[in-house]
Design an enzyme around this catalytic site. Structure first.
Site, PDB file in Angstrom:
ATOM      1  CG  ASP A  13      -1.882  -1.168   1.217  1.00 50.88           C
ATOM      2  OD1 ASP A  13      -2.232  -1.632   0.125  1.00 50.88           O
ATOM      3  OD2 ASP A  13      -2.248  -1.633   2.311  1.00 50.88           O
ATOM      4  CE  LYS A  16       2.208  -2.472  -4.406  1.00 51.63           C
ATOM      5  NZ  LYS A  16       2.013  -2.096  -2.982  1.00 51.63           N
ATOM      6  N   GLY A  40      -4.632  -4.091  -3.790  1.00 47.91           N
ATOM      7  CA  GLY A  40      -5.609  -3.037  -4.059  1.00 47.91           C
ATOM      8  C   GLY A  40      -4.803  -1.812  -4.432  1.00 47.91           C
ATOM      9  CG  HIS A  41      -2.110  -1.865  -6.972  1.00 47.43           C
ATOM     10  ND1 HIS A  41      -1.225  -2.437  -7.853  1.00 47.43           N
ATOM     11  CD2 HIS A  41      -1.868  -2.453  -5.783  1.00 47.43           C
ATOM     12  CE1 HIS A  41      -0.481  -3.331  -7.208  1.00 47.43           C
ATOM     13  NE2 HIS A  41      -0.853  -3.359  -5.955  1.00 47.43           N
ATOM     14  CD  GLN A 220       0.549  -8.886  -2.666  1.00 46.58           C
ATOM     15  OE1 GLN A 220       1.183  -9.551  -3.455  1.00 46.58           O
ATOM     16  NE2 GLN A 220      -0.680  -8.509  -2.916  1.00 46.58           N
TER      17      GLN A 220
HETATM   18  P1  GDP Z   1      -0.726   0.424  -3.577  1.00 44.54           P
HETATM   19  O1  GDP Z   1      -1.368  -0.840  -3.129  1.00 44.54           O
HETATM   20  O2  GDP Z   1       0.739   0.445  -3.340  1.00 44.54           O
HETATM   21  O3  GDP Z   1      -1.069   0.793  -4.999  1.00 44.54           O
HETATM   22  O4  GDP Z   1      -1.328   1.572  -2.647  1.00 44.54           O
HETATM   23  P2  GDP Z   1      -2.863   1.743  -2.210  1.00 44.54           P
HETATM   24  O5  GDP Z   1      -3.624   2.276  -3.348  1.00 44.54           O
HETATM   25  O6  GDP Z   1      -3.383   0.521  -1.534  1.00 44.54           O
HETATM   26  O7  GDP Z   1      -2.736   2.813  -1.039  1.00 44.54           O
HETATM   27  C1  GDP Z   1      -2.152   4.042  -1.248  1.00 44.54           C
HETATM   28  C2  GDP Z   1      -3.176   5.119  -0.884  1.00 44.54           C
HETATM   29  O8  GDP Z   1      -2.523   6.359  -0.788  1.00 44.54           O
HETATM   30  C3  GDP Z   1      -4.236   5.313  -1.954  1.00 44.54           C
HETATM   31  O9  GDP Z   1      -5.420   5.727  -1.328  1.00 44.54           O
HETATM   32  C4  GDP Z   1      -3.657   6.422  -2.815  1.00 44.54           C
HETATM   33  O10 GDP Z   1      -4.661   7.169  -3.506  1.00 44.54           O
HETATM   34  C5  GDP Z   1      -3.002   7.267  -1.767  1.00 44.54           C
HETATM   35  N1  GDP Z   1      -1.797   8.007  -2.217  1.00 44.54           N
HETATM   36  C6  GDP Z   1      -0.812   7.629  -3.065  1.00 44.54           C
HETATM   37  N2  GDP Z   1       0.163   8.556  -3.099  1.00 44.54           N
HETATM   38  C7  GDP Z   1      -0.229   9.530  -2.256  1.00 44.54           C
HETATM   39  C8  GDP Z   1       0.375  10.763  -1.836  1.00 44.54           C
HETATM   40  O11 GDP Z   1       1.472  11.129  -2.234  1.00 44.54           O
HETATM   41  N3  GDP Z   1      -0.331  11.506  -0.907  1.00 44.54           N
HETATM   42  C9  GDP Z   1      -1.544  11.120  -0.418  1.00 44.54           C
HETATM   43  N4  GDP Z   1      -2.155  11.889   0.476  1.00 44.54           N
HETATM   44  N5  GDP Z   1      -2.130   9.973  -0.796  1.00 44.54           N
HETATM   45  C10 GDP Z   1      -1.470   9.196  -1.693  1.00 44.54           C
HETATM   46  P1  IMO Z   2      -0.997  -4.113  -2.274  1.00 40.11           P
HETATM   47  O1  IMO Z   2      -0.551  -4.671  -3.606  1.00 40.11           O
HETATM   48  C1  IMO Z   2      -1.045  -4.571   2.077  1.00 40.11           C
HETATM   49  C2  IMO Z   2      -1.099  -8.683   3.606  1.00 40.11           C
HETATM   50  C3  IMO Z   2      -2.336  -9.157   4.329  1.00 40.11           C
HETATM   51  C4  IMO Z   2      -1.731 -10.169   5.281  1.00 40.11           C
HETATM   52  C5  IMO Z   2      -0.632 -10.806   4.428  1.00 40.11           C
HETATM   53  C6  IMO Z   2      -1.034 -12.110   3.776  1.00 40.11           C
HETATM   54  O2  IMO Z   2      -2.261  -3.353  -2.337  1.00 40.11           O
HETATM   55  O3  IMO Z   2       0.131  -3.388  -1.618  1.00 40.11           O
HETATM   56  P2  IMO Z   2      -2.597 -12.700   1.712  1.00 40.11           P
HETATM   57  O4  IMO Z   2      -4.046 -12.455   1.471  1.00 40.11           O
HETATM   58  O5  IMO Z   2      -1.708 -12.103   0.682  1.00 40.11           O
HETATM   59  O6  IMO Z   2      -2.292 -14.163   1.919  1.00 40.11           O
HETATM   60  O7  IMO Z   2      -2.289 -11.978   3.121  1.00 40.11           O
HETATM   61  O8  IMO Z   2      -0.306  -9.854   3.444  1.00 40.11           O
HETATM   62  N1  IMO Z   2      -1.344  -8.133   2.248  1.00 40.11           N
HETATM   63  C7  IMO Z   2      -1.274  -6.835   1.938  1.00 40.11           C
HETATM   64  N2  IMO Z   2      -1.063  -5.755   2.707  1.00 40.11           N
HETATM   65  N3  IMO Z   2      -1.186  -4.435   0.731  1.00 40.11           N
HETATM   66  C8  IMO Z   2      -1.358  -5.507  -0.060  1.00 40.11           C
HETATM   67  O9  IMO Z   2      -1.352  -5.432  -1.406  1.00 40.11           O
HETATM   68  C9  IMO Z   2      -1.463  -6.785   0.541  1.00 40.11           C
HETATM   69  N4  IMO Z   2      -1.658  -8.019   0.065  1.00 40.11           N
HETATM   70  C10 IMO Z   2      -1.568  -8.836   1.106  1.00 40.11           C
HETATM   71  O10 IMO Z   2      -2.961  -8.089   5.016  1.00 40.11           O
HETATM   72  O11 IMO Z   2      -1.087  -9.495   6.345  1.00 40.11           O
HETATM   73 MG    MG Z   3      -2.862  -1.488  -1.823  1.00 45.33          MG
END
Ligand code: GDP
Ligand code: IMO
Ligand code: MG
Length: 448
Positions: A13, A16, A40-41, A220
């Site tokens: 998270d 990416k 979840g991206h 991840q």
């Molecule tokens: P990912 O799984 O690595 O793609 O990241 P996620 O989407 O799960 O979580 C990142 C969260 O931070 C999302 O809600 C993005 O919209 C938000 N985000 C990404 N970059 C920034 C930033 O520079 N500032 C803020 N405030 N939010 C950001």
């Molecule tokens: P993105 O790509 C954050 C965590 C789960 C749990 C562990 C194992 O959005 O960064 P799983 O379902 O993969 O067997 O769970 O990994 N986990 C993540 N945490 N971002 C993710 O994906 C994750 N995908 C799995 O919360 O601790």
């Molecule tokens: Mg994510």
């Protein structure tokens, strides 16, 4: 032209999706190489927020081909939901046209979800990821290439259904999988996605030979890697650079850039040790959770929050050899009086700078911090203005006040990696790129 890898440098998270979306402007392929819909991206463009679980984050550019690669485990029902949402938003149906599913990817079936639901230790996302990888490693799983062969083979279907039912009973799930529902599930997958199932490694290899730019999108993060992460509190795949090409079906020689994405602080969802963890109820931990809106993109669970951990980041760089660091969510730290960076751990009275191997040992580590002065909070519009001015005037990080520049320089020097982009908001435009660096290109369209 080369391939570029984008990886989570922490526990997932990190942002990416946003980085891939930015780079996709100049790329013709975006390839997911591991994981599944545990990911979840998020992409934010103007008023539109996209939450992608399996569709690669290059989707917003119609010049960008999308691959769900060999190393993935794919839930076809979730993919259908994602594609329907995309269709509602844009009218496009990319499957089989510019979105392709690898023949070698594994199918997540209802059995895998049910089995994963019984997890009580790791705090998985419950999406069936671990059980599907287990079936693959045991060489009993079903890949997309295998569906056509098995769907009319009553004996094979019955053996699979019996195996699944038996395994469910071992974890206390009394649900029976019958071969007729397995058959209809597999037939549905073929009918729905048959034209999109391809030898995608061959396609990406040809693109690279033709000089196209390819993005390899990690899911991840390094600390969730099955081999190098905080085992057993990890995901079930290799999340790192070494698997980026392998899981995409191409060779490592294609890669020129590898970007590590890190928040300016740290979050973690699910169980497991987290040395710099703060309270979510008060102080800076609560600030990060509230201002950063730290809830899991996939499960909606609150994310645990803590300070930036350089021991973990250096560990992640050891594995991945980042050519550039993308620091996200710097804006979230605005308004805190002081900022801390963990520069080492204290374990059993000793100072250490390398992560211990076991989660038990890591849980006993206490962070050693250095403290920096904070900076004021700005509105999203003010941050975007700063990013726009940096982009339009070509000033790179000089657009930031000194206190922020010094903070970024400190991260660079502690990590030993150049910072190439700094996120100051969720929106595609809300980033400041280093001058002349790989994220420094003129346009950042406000729509798609
Ligand atoms: P990912 O799984 O690595 O793609 O990241 P996620 O989407 O799960 O979580 C990142 C969260 O931070 C999302 O809600 C993005 O919209 C938000 N985000 C990404 N970059 C920034 C930033 O520079 N500032 C803020 N405030 N939010 C950001
Ligand atoms: P993105 O790509 C954050 C965590 C789960 C749990 C562990 C194992 O959005 O960064 P799983 O379902 O993969 O067997 O769970 O990994 N986990 C993540 N945490 N971002 C993710 O994906 C994750 N995908 C799995 O919360 O601790
Ligand atoms: Mg994510």
């Amino acid at each position: 032209m080369p391939a570029s890898v984008v990886l989570g440098a922490q526990w997932g998270d990190e942002g990416k999706g946003k980085a891939i979306d930015q780079l996709a402007e100049q790329s013709t392929w975006a390839v997911r190489f591991q994981g599944g819909n545990n990911a979840g991206h998020t992409i934010v463009v103007g008023d539109t927020t996209l939450k992608l679980h399996q569709i690669p984050s290059g989707v917003t550019y119609d010049h960008c081909n999308l691959v769900l690669g060999d190393g993935m485990v794919i839930d076809p029902w979730v993919l259908e939901e994602e594609l329907d949402r995309w269709h509602e938003l844009t009218g496009e149906r990319p499957e089989g046209v510019r979105l392709f599913i690898s023949e070698r990817a594994s199918v997540i079936l209802p059995f895998h979800r049910l089995y994963d639901g019984a997890d009580k230790v790791v705090g998985t996302t419950g999406r069936g990821i671990g059980p599907t990888y287990r079936d693959r490693t045991e060489r009993v799983g079903i890949r997309f290439a295998d569906i056509a062969g098995i769907v009319d083979d009553e004996q094979a279907l019955s053996a699979q259904a019996q195996r699944m039912t038996k395994q469910l009973s071992t974890v206390g799930v009394e649900e029976a999988i019958d071969s007729s529902s397995l058959k209809s599930d597999l037939q549905w997958i073929l009918d729905r996605f048959g034209t999109a199932i391809k030898p995608t490694g061959v396609m990406v290899d040809i693109a690279l030979r033709n000089g196209e730019n390819v993005l390899l999108e990690g899911a991840q993060g390094a600390m969730l890697d099955i081999d190098q992460g905080t085992y057993p509190f990890v995901t079930s795949s290799v999340t790192s650079r070494a698997n980026a090409t392998h899981g995409a079906g191409i060779h490592p020689g294609h890669v020129e850039e590898c970007f590590g994405i890190t928040k300016a602080y740290t979050t973690r969802v699910g169980n497991g040790p987290f040395p710099t963890e703060l309270s979510l109820e008060e102080g800076p931990g609560q600030h990060m959770a509230q201002i950063g809106n730290e809830y899991g993109t996939t499960t909606g669970r609150p994310r645990r929050t803590g300070w930036l951990d350089m021991v973990a980041l250096r560990e992640s760089n050891r594995i991945n050899g980042y050519t550039g660091l993308v620091v996200t969510k710097l804006d979230v730290l605005g308004g805190l009086d002081e900022l801390k960076i963990c520069v080492g751990y204290e374990m059993d009275g000793k100072t250490i700078h390398v992560m211990p191997t076991t989660s038990e040992d890591l849980a006993r580590c206490k962070p050693i911090y250095e403290t920096h002065v904070g900076f004021p909070s700005l509105s999203l519009d003010e941050w975007i203005e700063m990013a726009d001015s940096s982009r339009n005037e070509g000033t790179g990080f000089d657009a930031f006040p000194d206190v922020i520049k010094q903070y970024i320089e400190r991260i660079e020097s502690l990590a030993g990696i150049p910072v190439v982009s700094v996120g100051v908001g969720p929106d595609r435009r809300a980033s400041v790129a280093s001058k002349g660096g790989p994220f420094d290109f003129p346009s950042a369209e406000a729509t798609f």
